[in-house]
Motif scaffolding. Structure first.
Motif, PDB file in Angstrom:
ATOM      1  N   LYS A 166      41.897  24.561  21.066  1.00  0.00           N
ATOM      2  CA  LYS A 166      41.096  23.396  21.438  1.00  0.00           C
ATOM      3  C   LYS A 166      40.764  23.412  22.927  1.00  0.00           C
ATOM      4  O   LYS A 166      39.659  23.031  23.335  1.00  0.00           O
ATOM      5  CB  LYS A 166      41.841  22.113  21.075  1.00  0.00           C
ATOM      6  N   ALA A 167      41.709  23.865  23.754  1.00  0.00           N
ATOM      7  CA  ALA A 167      41.474  23.930  25.200  1.00  0.00           C
ATOM      8  C   ALA A 167      40.295  24.842  25.518  1.00  0.00           C
ATOM      9  O   ALA A 167      39.429  24.514  26.341  1.00  0.00           O
ATOM     10  CB  ALA A 167      42.729  24.419  25.916  1.00  0.00           C
ATOM     11  N   GLY A 168      40.255  26.016  24.869  1.00  0.00           N
ATOM     12  CA  GLY A 168      39.137  26.931  25.078  1.00  0.00           C
ATOM     13  C   GLY A 168      37.821  26.339  24.622  1.00  0.00           C
ATOM     14  O   GLY A 168      36.777  26.501  25.274  1.00  0.00           O
ATOM     15  N   GLU A 169      37.853  25.631  23.495  1.00  0.00           N
ATOM     16  CA  GLU A 169      36.639  25.014  22.966  1.00  0.00           C
ATOM     17  C   GLU A 169      36.142  23.880  23.861  1.00  0.00           C
ATOM     18  O   GLU A 169      34.935  23.695  24.029  1.00  0.00           O
ATOM     19  CB  GLU A 169      36.899  24.495  21.551  1.00  0.00           C
ATOM     20  N   ILE A 170      37.068  23.116  24.433  1.00  0.00           N
ATOM     21  CA  ILE A 170      36.679  22.029  25.339  1.00  0.00           C
ATOM     22  C   ILE A 170      35.917  22.590  26.536  1.00  0.00           C
ATOM     23  O   ILE A 170      34.870  22.062  26.938  1.00  0.00           O
ATOM     24  CB  ILE A 170      37.927  21.248  25.809  1.00  0.00           C
ATOM     25  N   ALA A 171      36.435  23.673  27.118  1.00  0.00           N
ATOM     26  CA  ALA A 171      35.769  24.291  28.266  1.00  0.00           C
ATOM     27  C   ALA A 171      34.398  24.827  27.880  1.00  0.00           C
ATOM     28  O   ALA A 171      33.405  24.630  28.593  1.00  0.00           O
ATOM     29  CB  ALA A 171      36.640  25.415  28.825  1.00  0.00           C
ATOM     30  N   ILE A 180      23.749  25.847  29.287  1.00  0.00           N
ATOM     31  CA  ILE A 180      24.118  27.096  29.961  1.00  0.00           C
ATOM     32  C   ILE A 180      24.686  28.078  28.939  1.00  0.00           C
ATOM     33  O   ILE A 180      25.669  27.780  28.251  1.00  0.00           O
ATOM     34  CB  ILE A 180      25.157  26.843  31.069  1.00  0.00           C
ATOM     35  N   THR A 181      24.061  29.239  28.833  1.00  0.00           N
ATOM     36  CA  THR A 181      24.548  30.279  27.917  1.00  0.00           C
ATOM     37  C   THR A 181      24.797  31.604  28.631  1.00  0.00           C
ATOM     38  O   THR A 181      25.316  32.540  28.026  1.00  0.00           O
ATOM     39  CB  THR A 181      23.539  30.504  26.779  1.00  0.00           C
ATOM     40  N   ASP A 182      24.418  31.686  29.902  1.00  0.00           N
ATOM     41  CA  ASP A 182      24.693  32.878  30.718  1.00  0.00           C
ATOM     42  C   ASP A 182      26.077  32.686  31.340  1.00  0.00           C
ATOM     43  O   ASP A 182      26.222  32.093  32.408  1.00  0.00           O
ATOM     44  CB  ASP A 182      23.623  33.027  31.796  1.00  0.00           C
ATOM     45  N   VAL A 183      27.088  33.183  30.638  1.00  0.00           N
ATOM     46  CA  VAL A 183      28.473  32.830  30.966  1.00  0.00           C
ATOM     47  C   VAL A 183      29.322  34.081  31.177  1.00  0.00           C
ATOM     48  O   VAL A 183      29.164  35.087  30.480  1.00  0.00           O
ATOM     49  CB  VAL A 183      29.084  31.985  29.820  1.00  0.00           C
ATOM     50  N   GLY A 184      30.229  34.002  32.156  1.00  0.00           N
ATOM     51  CA  GLY A 184      31.214  35.050  32.382  1.00  0.00           C
ATOM     52  C   GLY A 184      32.618  34.516  32.181  1.00  0.00           C
ATOM     53  O   GLY A 184      32.832  33.301  32.066  1.00  0.00           O
ATOM     54  N   GLY A 199      41.244  32.211  25.817  1.00  0.00           N
ATOM     55  CA  GLY A 199      40.117  33.106  26.072  1.00  0.00           C
ATOM     56  C   GLY A 199      39.335  33.426  24.810  1.00  0.00           C
ATOM     57  O   GLY A 199      38.100  33.395  24.800  1.00  0.00           O
ATOM     58  N   LYS A 200      40.048  33.731  23.724  1.00  0.00           N
ATOM     59  CA  LYS A 200      39.381  34.027  22.455  1.00  0.00           C
ATOM     60  C   LYS A 200      38.608  32.819  21.947  1.00  0.00           C
ATOM     61  O   LYS A 200      37.497  32.948  21.411  1.00  0.00           O
ATOM     62  CB  LYS A 200      40.418  34.460  21.413  1.00  0.00           C
ATOM     63  N   SER A 201      39.190  31.643  22.105  1.00  0.00           N
ATOM     64  CA  SER A 201      38.535  30.422  21.644  1.00  0.00           C
ATOM     65  C   SER A 201      37.237  30.175  22.411  1.00  0.00           C
ATOM     66  O   SER A 201      36.207  29.822  21.818  1.00  0.00           O
ATOM     67  CB  SER A 201      39.482  29.232  21.811  1.00  0.00           C
ATOM     68  N   PHE A 202      37.274  30.358  23.734  1.00  0.00           N
ATOM     69  CA  PHE A 202      36.072  30.186  24.561  1.00  0.00           C
ATOM     70  C   PHE A 202      35.001  31.194  24.140  1.00  0.00           C
ATOM     71  O   PHE A 202      33.834  30.843  23.930  1.00  0.00           O
ATOM     72  CB  PHE A 202      36.436  30.378  26.033  1.00  0.00           C
ATOM     73  N   TYR A 203      35.402  32.439  24.000  1.00  0.00           N
ATOM     74  CA  TYR A 203      34.477  33.514  23.622  1.00  0.00           C
ATOM     75  C   TYR A 203      33.868  33.252  22.243  1.00  0.00           C
ATOM     76  O   TYR A 203      32.650  33.356  22.048  1.00  0.00           O
ATOM     77  CB  TYR A 203      35.236  34.838  23.628  1.00  0.00           C
ATOM     78  N   ASN A 204      34.715  32.890  21.284  1.00  0.00           N
ATOM     79  CA  ASN A 204      34.245  32.680  19.914  1.00  0.00           C
ATOM     80  C   ASN A 204      33.309  31.485  19.799  1.00  0.00           C
ATOM     81  O   ASN A 204      32.409  31.471  18.952  1.00  0.00           O
ATOM     82  CB  ASN A 204      35.438  32.498  18.971  1.00  0.00           C
ATOM     83  N   PHE A 205      33.509  30.472  20.646  1.00  0.00           N
ATOM     84  CA  PHE A 205      32.629  29.298  20.624  1.00  0.00           C
ATOM     85  C   PHE A 205      31.185  29.721  20.877  1.00  0.00           C
ATOM     86  O   PHE A 205      30.267  29.340  20.137  1.00  0.00           O
ATOM     87  CB  PHE A 205      33.078  28.285  21.679  1.00  0.00           C
ATOM     88  N   PHE A 206      30.972  30.511  21.921  1.00  0.00           N
ATOM     89  CA  PHE A 206      29.611  30.936  22.245  1.00  0.00           C
ATOM     90  C   PHE A 206      29.061  31.893  21.190  1.00  0.00           C
ATOM     91  O   PHE A 206      27.866  31.868  20.876  1.00  0.00           O
ATOM     92  CB  PHE A 206      29.567  31.573  23.635  1.00  0.00           C
TER      93      PHE A 206
END
Length: 338
Positions: A166-171, A180-184, A199-206
């Motif tokens: 959930k933390a990754g998804e919130i970010a 914004i979709t140009d993300v690093g 990290g995986k959660s953030f990556y998978n969200f996009f």
């Protein structure tokens, strides 16, 4: 056998300073993170194990239980400082008959910690930041004393963890809602389980939204200010500054923003930065610019640890309890609202 005097000599501090750190009072006594780290490293190098029996003789009769807090020595001391503050706050508030001993350990070497293998050293233990090998050791070798694992999944032990997915998804959602979709991404080398989940959660969200984060915009560095600076240098060498960067610790975020500031990249106008809040909140709050974070509820986690251990020891609970804590998005200047 090493003594507290040996630890003080090796770390270049007084015996009283070592004692304050071991008793979790470093922040209250304004001992710097640098000094805390030196002492913890000296403790590990000397294999110093505080005498629990001696502590009990010196303590009041009300301190019925002694709890060992096992902490990976290569993890950020900011995390440890917040966690210990939470432990001490709950102990003072609740007046529970518990004292704590900080036990630094080296990753991949948890199996060598003698205090985990008998019932005479501690009444219970809290174990934080285990890597894969150490977690396998725990799962394959049930401990003879009650144990609470921090930020780990296990059916064999009590656990208190943060909802890292959930933390990754919130970010990610905070960034995506702005279009914004140009993300690093800046992640830690040899990252711990919780960091990997976020990290995986953030990556998978996009990826679910149809935007794959390019491999060239994912950089792995040491979890330090210098590591964050190296991440900034990496983006510059690539000639590719993303519109937003997710950083998996506020320590690395400080280094990244510092490098951007010195090299003409304005945060947040040119590049927004959102981080996971691990260290003391004052650091992110008063940085220039202040850092937007998904804050880890470390003090709450520590408080729940003490409550759970007290319940286990007082009522002989056998059924394993699993507590999941939410995170909070704290909006600041580095990635403001729409």
């Amino acid at each position: 056998m090493a003594t507290i005097k040996d630890v003080a000599k090796l770390s270049g501090v007084s015996v009283s300073t070592v004692s304050i750190i071991l008793n979790g009072q470093a922040k209250a006594r304004k001992i710097s993170e640098k000094t805390q780290k030196k002492v913890l490293e000296a403790i590990k190098e000397l294999n110093y194990n505080p005498s629990v029996s001696a502590r009990r003789l010196r303590s009041s009769d009300k301190e019925k239980y002694t709890v060992g807090v096992y902490w990976a020595i290569d993890f950020t001391t900011g995390f440890l400082a917040r966690f210990i503050e939470g432990l001490q706050t709950e102990l003072v508030k609740s007046k529970l008959p518990v004292s704590t001993v900080i036990c630094p350990f080296e990753n991949n070497r948890l199996e060598n910690e003698s205090g985990l293998k008998n019932m005479s050293t501690y009444n219970a233990v809290i174990i934080a930041n285990t890597n894969i090998k150490d977690q396998e050791f725990l799962n394959e070798n049930p401990l003879p004393i009650p144990a609470v694992l921090i930020n780990r999944n296990s059916e064999k032990y009590h656990t208190i963890r943060i909802d890292n997915v959930k933390a990754g998804e919130i970010a990610a959602n905070h960034i995506f809602r702005k279009g914004i979709t140009d993300v690093g991404m800046v992640i830690q080398k040899n990252s711990f389980y919780g960091m990997q989940e976020r990290g995986k959660s953030f990556y998978n969200f996009f990826q679910r939204k149809g935007f794959k984060i390019p491999d060239e915009l994912i950089v792995s560095v040491k979890n330090s200010v210098l590591g964050g600076t190296e991440a900034g240098e990496y983006f510059f060498r690539k000639g590719r500054i993303p519109r937003a960067v997710f950083v998996d610790s506020d320590v690395m975020a400080q280094g990244l923003i510092h490098f951007f500031n010195k090299n003409g990249v304005n945060v947040p106008e040119d590049c927004e930065v959102i981080s996971v809040g691990i260290g003391p909140s004052e650091i992110s709050k008063y940085f220039m610019p202040s850092i937007t974070v998904v804050d880890m509820p470390l003090e709450k986690m520590a408080s729940e640890c003490i409550k759970l251990i007290s319940e286990i020891l007082e009522h002989n609970i056998d059924e394993k309890k699993h507590i999941l804590l939410d995170t909070e998005l704290v909006i600041r200047e580095s990635s403001p609202l729409l």
